[in-house]
Scaffold this active site. Structure first.
Site: not given
Ligand code: GLN
Length: 208
Positions: A53, A55, A85, A144-145, A186, A188
């Site tokens: 998600g 953080s 993540c 994802i990022r 991820h 999941e």
């Molecule tokens: N870039 C998000 C963060 O700093 C992490 C991205 C993710 O959980 N997909 O929390």
């Protein structure tokens, strides 16, 4: 150690992020998922997942819901905890490129760099060598990022690395230290359950 087929009660931190996806994975493997929003939801859990998600939002919401300290106690209690993540960032002792004042729960003796793979992989579906996660086929890894693990302490085991391009250096993207597991990617959001199965084996080993 309890029998592997025991129905473990595994919490999924439900403040934000890929909560449903982790709950679904746990259901598929026969565990009992418990959505955690408040500290009372942590009672009687055998393990905990902190989802992907954002953080920065997650730590603020954890304070708003007054669950931050209880989560910290749980993570340091010796029960198994898995962070994917943003969850990896939450478990890291040290972070780089956090926002000002960003706190983590800590426990994993690693330094993690947020959004490390940069814009090119804001989102990338790739594969990593499965290693201890088992099986002969590459493990799907969706970034994802995503953060990467910049450095690890002596008690940390690197379970998977990933090279963004053939020219770039391999980066640690899955790590374990005792009862704590974290991945930059991820699992999941894929249908491959090897990482969750590995985690449930950890739950079995660390349940008290
Ligand atoms: N870039 C998000 C963060 O700093 C992490 C991205 C993710 O959980 N997909 O929390």
């Amino acid at each position: 150690m309890l029998m592997a087929n025991q129905k473990f009660r595994v919490g999924v931190l439900g403040l934000q992020g890929s909560v449903i996806e982790h709950i679904q994975a746990l259901h598929e493997l026969g565990a009992t998922p418990v959505e955690v929003k408040l500290s009372k939801h942590l009672e009687d859990l055998d393990g905990l997942i902190i989802p992907g998600g954002e953080s920065t939002t997650m730590y603020k919401l954890a304070h708003a819901f007054d669950v931050f300290e209880a989560l910290k106690t749980f993570v340091h209690s010796g029960r198994a905890v898995y962070g994917s993540c943003a969850g990896m960032i939450m478990l890291a002792d040290h972070i780089l490129d956090g926002i000002e004042g960003q706190e983590t729960l800590g426990g994993l003796d690693v330094t993690v760099r947020r959004n490390a793979f940069g814009r090119q992989v804001d989102s990338a579906a790739s594969h990593v060598n499965p290693g201890e996660f088992g099986g002969d086929t590459p493990l799907p890894a969706v970034f994802i990022r995503a953060p990467w693990v910049e450095s690890v302490g002596s008690k940390v085991q690197v379970l998977a690395t990933w090279q963004q391009t053939p020219e770039s250096s391999p980066r640690a993207v899955a790590v374990r230290q005792g009862s704590l597991l974290a991945t930059s990617f991820h699992p999941e959001v894929t249908s491959d359950r090897r990482v969750h199965r590995y985690f449930l084996d950890m739950v079995a080993d660390y349940v008290q």
